[in-house]
Scaffold this motif. Structure first.
Motif, PDB file in Angstrom:
ATOM      1  N   GLU A   1      22.602   0.473   2.909  1.00 47.99           N
ATOM      2  CA  GLU A   1      22.357  -0.601   2.151  1.00 47.99           C
ATOM      3  C   GLU A   1      21.119  -0.967   3.128  1.00 47.99           C
ATOM      4  N   GLY A   2      21.814  -0.812   4.847  1.00 44.45           N
ATOM      5  CA  GLY A   2      21.745  -1.280   6.053  1.00 44.45           C
ATOM      6  C   GLY A   2      20.256  -0.444   6.258  1.00 44.45           C
ATOM      7  N   PHE A   3      19.777   0.861   6.074  1.00 45.57           N
ATOM      8  CA  PHE A   3      19.398   1.833   5.789  1.00 45.57           C
ATOM      9  C   PHE A   3      17.488   1.188   6.291  1.00 45.57           C
TER      10      PHE A   3
ATOM     11  N   GLY B   1      13.453  -0.311   9.388  1.00 42.65           N
ATOM     12  CA  GLY B   1      12.197  -0.486   9.967  1.00 42.65           C
ATOM     13  C   GLY B   1      11.534  -0.763   7.922  1.00 42.65           C
ATOM     14  N   LEU B   2      11.830  -0.165   7.058  1.00 40.98           N
ATOM     15  CA  LEU B   2      11.039  -0.042   5.918  1.00 40.98           C
ATOM     16  C   LEU B   2      10.904  -1.195   5.723  1.00 40.98           C
ATOM     17  N   HIS B   3      10.966  -2.978   5.626  1.00 41.59           N
ATOM     18  CA  HIS B   3      11.153  -4.224   5.029  1.00 41.59           C
ATOM     19  C   HIS B   3       9.298  -4.568   6.087  1.00 41.59           C
ATOM     20  N   ASP B   4       9.431  -3.794   6.735  1.00 40.62           N
ATOM     21  CA  ASP B   4       7.782  -4.263   6.690  1.00 40.62           C
ATOM     22  C   ASP B   4       6.743  -4.691   6.270  1.00 40.62           C
ATOM     23  N   ASP B   5       6.041  -4.981   5.516  1.00 41.44           N
ATOM     24  CA  ASP B   5       5.157  -4.737   4.977  1.00 41.44           C
ATOM     25  C   ASP B   5       5.443  -3.517   3.681  1.00 41.44           C
TER      26      ASP B   5
ATOM     27  N   SER C   1       2.797   5.684   3.162  1.00 45.10           N
ATOM     28  CA  SER C   1       2.034   4.079   2.995  1.00 45.10           C
ATOM     29  C   SER C   1       3.553   3.017   2.052  1.00 45.10           C
ATOM     30  N   LYS C   2       2.821   2.095   0.821  1.00 43.83           N
ATOM     31  CA  LYS C   2       3.370   0.875   0.658  1.00 43.83           C
ATOM     32  C   LYS C   2       4.212   1.658  -0.097  1.00 43.83           C
ATOM     33  N   GLY C   3       3.775   2.800  -0.839  1.00 44.80           N
ATOM     34  CA  GLY C   3       4.341   3.055  -2.027  1.00 44.80           C
ATOM     35  C   GLY C   3       5.394   3.682  -2.063  1.00 44.80           C
ATOM     36  N   GLN C   4       4.968   4.789  -0.967  1.00 47.01           N
ATOM     37  CA  GLN C   4       5.849   5.311  -0.735  1.00 47.01           C
ATOM     38  C   GLN C   4       7.129   4.918   0.047  1.00 47.01           C
ATOM     39  N   ARG C   5       7.024   3.965   0.825  1.00 43.31           N
ATOM     40  CA  ARG C   5       8.399   3.170   1.227  1.00 43.31           C
ATOM     41  C   ARG C   5       8.771   1.908   0.279  1.00 43.31           C
ATOM     42  N   SER C   6       7.991   1.972  -0.548  1.00 45.16           N
ATOM     43  CA  SER C   6       8.808   1.005  -1.762  1.00 45.16           C
ATOM     44  C   SER C   6       9.616   2.243  -2.748  1.00 45.16           C
ATOM     45  N   GLU C   7       9.001   3.300  -2.626  1.00 47.69           N
ATOM     46  CA  GLU C   7       9.990   4.249  -3.325  1.00 47.69           C
ATOM     47  C   GLU C   7      11.410   5.079  -3.049  1.00 47.69           C
ATOM     48  N   LEU C   8      11.178   4.955  -1.500  1.00 51.60           N
ATOM     49  CA  LEU C   8      12.342   5.463  -0.227  1.00 51.60           C
ATOM     50  C   LEU C   8      13.376   3.694  -0.239  1.00 51.60           C
ATOM     51  N   ILE C   9      13.179   2.905  -0.601  1.00 51.47           N
ATOM     52  CA  ILE C   9      14.216   2.097  -0.167  1.00 51.47           C
ATOM     53  C   ILE C   9      14.874   2.420  -1.953  1.00 51.47           C
ATOM     54  N   ASP C  10      13.777   1.854  -3.468  1.00 55.51           N
ATOM     55  CA  ASP C  10      14.670   2.116  -3.967  1.00 55.51           C
ATOM     56  C   ASP C  10      15.371   3.220  -5.154  1.00 55.51           C
ATOM     57  N   LEU C  11      15.421   4.608  -4.017  1.00 55.69           N
ATOM     58  CA  LEU C  11      16.037   5.255  -3.689  1.00 55.69           C
ATOM     59  C   LEU C  11      17.260   5.193  -2.627  1.00 55.69           C
ATOM     60  N   LEU C  12      17.457   4.335  -2.154  1.00 57.03           N
ATOM     61  CA  LEU C  12      18.703   4.256  -0.919  1.00 57.03           C
ATOM     62  C   LEU C  12      19.262   3.079  -1.586  1.00 57.03           C
ATOM     63  N   GLY C  13      18.444   2.363  -2.601  1.00 59.36           N
ATOM     64  CA  GLY C  13      19.644   0.836  -3.026  1.00 59.36           C
ATOM     65  C   GLY C  13      20.132   2.332  -4.746  1.00 59.36           C
ATOM     66  N   ALA C  14      19.527   2.898  -4.989  1.00 60.59           N
ATOM     67  CA  ALA C  14      20.525   3.641  -6.077  1.00 60.59           C
ATOM     68  C   ALA C  14      21.382   4.369  -5.023  1.00 60.59           C
ATOM     69  N   MET C  15      21.127   4.684  -4.278  1.00 54.87           N
ATOM     70  CA  MET C  15      22.194   5.800  -3.452  1.00 54.87           C
ATOM     71  C   MET C  15      23.530   5.387  -3.326  1.00 54.87           C
TER      72      MET C  15
ATOM     73  N   ALA D   1      19.949  14.252   2.155  1.00 58.51           N
ATOM     74  CA  ALA D   1      19.359  15.206   3.224  1.00 58.51           C
ATOM     75  C   ALA D   1      19.604  13.848   4.822  1.00 58.51           C
ATOM     76  N   LEU D   2      18.428  13.879   4.455  1.00 63.62           N
ATOM     77  CA  LEU D   2      17.874  12.487   5.659  1.00 63.62           C
ATOM     78  C   LEU D   2      19.265  11.619   6.058  1.00 63.62           C
ATOM     79  N   VAL D   3      19.983  11.130   4.717  1.00 60.24           N
ATOM     80  CA  VAL D   3      20.761  10.270   5.120  1.00 60.24           C
ATOM     81  C   VAL D   3      22.021  10.945   5.258  1.00 60.24           C
ATOM     82  N   ASP D   4      22.635  11.914   5.820  1.00 58.92           N
ATOM     83  CA  ASP D   4      23.326  13.167   5.622  1.00 58.92           C
ATOM     84  C   ASP D   4      23.677  13.720   7.283  1.00 58.92           C
ATOM     85  N   VAL D   5      22.366  13.635   7.627  1.00 59.46           N
ATOM     86  CA  VAL D   5      22.050  13.705   9.342  1.00 59.46           C
ATOM     87  C   VAL D   5      21.896  13.180  10.059  1.00 59.46           C
ATOM     88  N   LEU D   6      21.362  11.198   9.622  1.00 59.29           N
ATOM     89  CA  LEU D   6      21.281  10.570  10.211  1.00 59.29           C
ATOM     90  C   LEU D   6      23.098   9.901   9.736  1.00 59.29           C
TER      91      LEU D   6
END
Length: 99
Positions: A86-88, A93-97, A58-72, A22-27
């Motif tokens: 891929e650029g999201f 700013g998800l890659h910062d730490d 959190s770092k874990g939540q950001r990593s989870e979102l990155i993984d999810l975006l990669g699968a998407m 849903a977030l990706v669709d809106v953005l």
């Protein structure tokens, strides 16, 4: 199972996946909007707001979102949308730490 029951069943594996979609669709809509569709200043406010929100994950939540975006992105058939996915992480700013 009735037709309406099957229509209500989620096609997503989890709530985070559904919310990320849903977030990706809106953005994606905002990024692709012309000035006549959405005020550019409002668009920037929304995009900056999302970037701020994900920076607070959190770092874990950001990593989870990155993984999810990669699968998407891997599952996406539209090349332009795949590139957006891929650029999201970097664009918002998800890659910062995060990794």
């Amino acid at each position: 199972m009735t037709c309406w029951e099957s229509a209500l069943m989620s096609v997503y594996s989890s709530l985070p996946h559904a919310l990320a979609e849903a977030l990706v669709d809106v953005l994606w809509f905002i990024e692709g909007s012309e000035d006549e569709q959405m005020d550019p200043d409002d668009a920037v406010k929304v995009l900056e707001g999302v970037a701020h929100l994900v920076s607070k994950l959190s770092k874990g939540q950001r990593s989870e979102l990155i993984d999810l975006l990669g699968a998407m992105a891997e599952a996406e058939s539209d090349p332009a949308r795949r590139e957006f996915l891929e650029g999201f992480p970097e664009g918002f700013g998800l890659h910062d730490d995060a990794v």
